[in-house]
Scaffold this motif. Sequence first.
Motif, mmCIF file in Angstrom:
data_model
loop_
_atom_site.group_PDB
_atom_site.id
_atom_site.type_symbol
_atom_site.label_atom_id
_atom_site.label_comp_id
_atom_site.label_asym_id
_atom_site.label_seq_id
_atom_site.Cartn_x
_atom_site.Cartn_y
_atom_site.Cartn_z
ATOM 1 N N THR A 200 66.862 -3.305 42.289
ATOM 2 C CA THR A 200 67.786 -4.423 42.427
ATOM 3 C C THR A 200 66.953 -5.697 42.548
ATOM 4 O O THR A 200 65.721 -5.648 42.668
ATOM 5 N N ASP A 201 67.618 -6.839 42.537
ATOM 6 C CA ASP A 201 66.869 -8.081 42.689
ATOM 7 C C ASP A 201 66.183 -8.140 44.055
ATOM 8 O O ASP A 201 65.082 -8.667 44.188
ATOM 9 N N LYS B 144 63.021 -5.549 43.771
ATOM 10 C CA LYS B 144 62.161 -5.507 42.586
ATOM 11 C C LYS B 144 60.673 -5.610 42.913
ATOM 12 O O LYS B 144 59.826 -5.095 42.180
ATOM 13 N N THR C 244 71.868 -8.274 38.513
ATOM 14 C CA THR C 244 70.961 -9.254 37.903
ATOM 15 C C THR C 244 69.589 -9.163 38.536
ATOM 16 O O THR C 244 69.454 -9.235 39.757
ATOM 17 N N ILE C 245 68.569 -9.020 37.693
ATOM 18 C CA ILE C 245 67.180 -8.921 38.157
ATOM 19 C C ILE C 245 66.443 -10.154 37.660
ATOM 20 O O ILE C 245 66.254 -10.345 36.454
ATOM 21 N N ASN C 246 66.006 -10.995 38.585
ATOM 22 C CA ASN C 246 65.219 -12.168 38.233
ATOM 23 C C ASN C 246 63.755 -11.799 38.054
ATOM 24 O O ASN C 246 63.359 -10.653 38.269
#
Length: 231
Positions: A74-75, A78, A112-114
């Motif tokens: 997950t964000d 990560k 969403t993964i930055n």
Amino acid sequence: GTRVDIPGLKGDTVYTIKVVPMVSGSEVTSATAQFSVTPATYDRSGYAFFNGTTTGGYNEDGTVKSNANIVYVTDATKDSVQLNGYTGIANILSESARKNDKTPLVVRFIGTINVPKGATSYPENMVKIKAADNVTLEGIGPDANISKWGFCFQRSSNIEVRNLDFYWYPEDAMGFESNCSRVWVHNNTIRTGHQDNPSESDKAHGDGGTDFKYTDYVTVSYIAQKLLYVV
């Protein structure tokens, strides 16, 4: 309001799903919900499967290979997720982690993964994956987004990338180069990329969605391409 994802089910097989609520630690069987599902099988046609080779961390029937490692990202995790002494998804996928380890690996991205720590500065925001084998990178559910970065594979084989939504990547969403083989890219969404101050005029919207150099036995299928406008 809760979504449940069950990856790794066998394709074209009927499963009975039963949901039983818990109240004060006890099951309330009178409120059980039950239904049947039949997962579809991914289309495994194309050169990635020439002569029957299975790609990535899954078996042909849709189940995970029995000896595979599974990592959820997950964000929030990560840069802290761990596997075999390596911390952070960029390090888990690095050459030092993968070159002597042929164990199948399934990486499941959620939400969403930055940009993770360890992404390259040039090419901008790429996670380099070298000497990898038997790797699946997949999104869980309909909202697994790779935001403002991408993957660069080198000297890797038996690679699968699926169910991911790529957008605003400065370089490539996915790049394969330097003797990659057996690549299956499918059921992804590739939106437009973006560079604020591109050194080359044709890279204002990134370099490429999928970029292949010196790569053989490739299947690219069921790709959605969309423009992304930010106002």
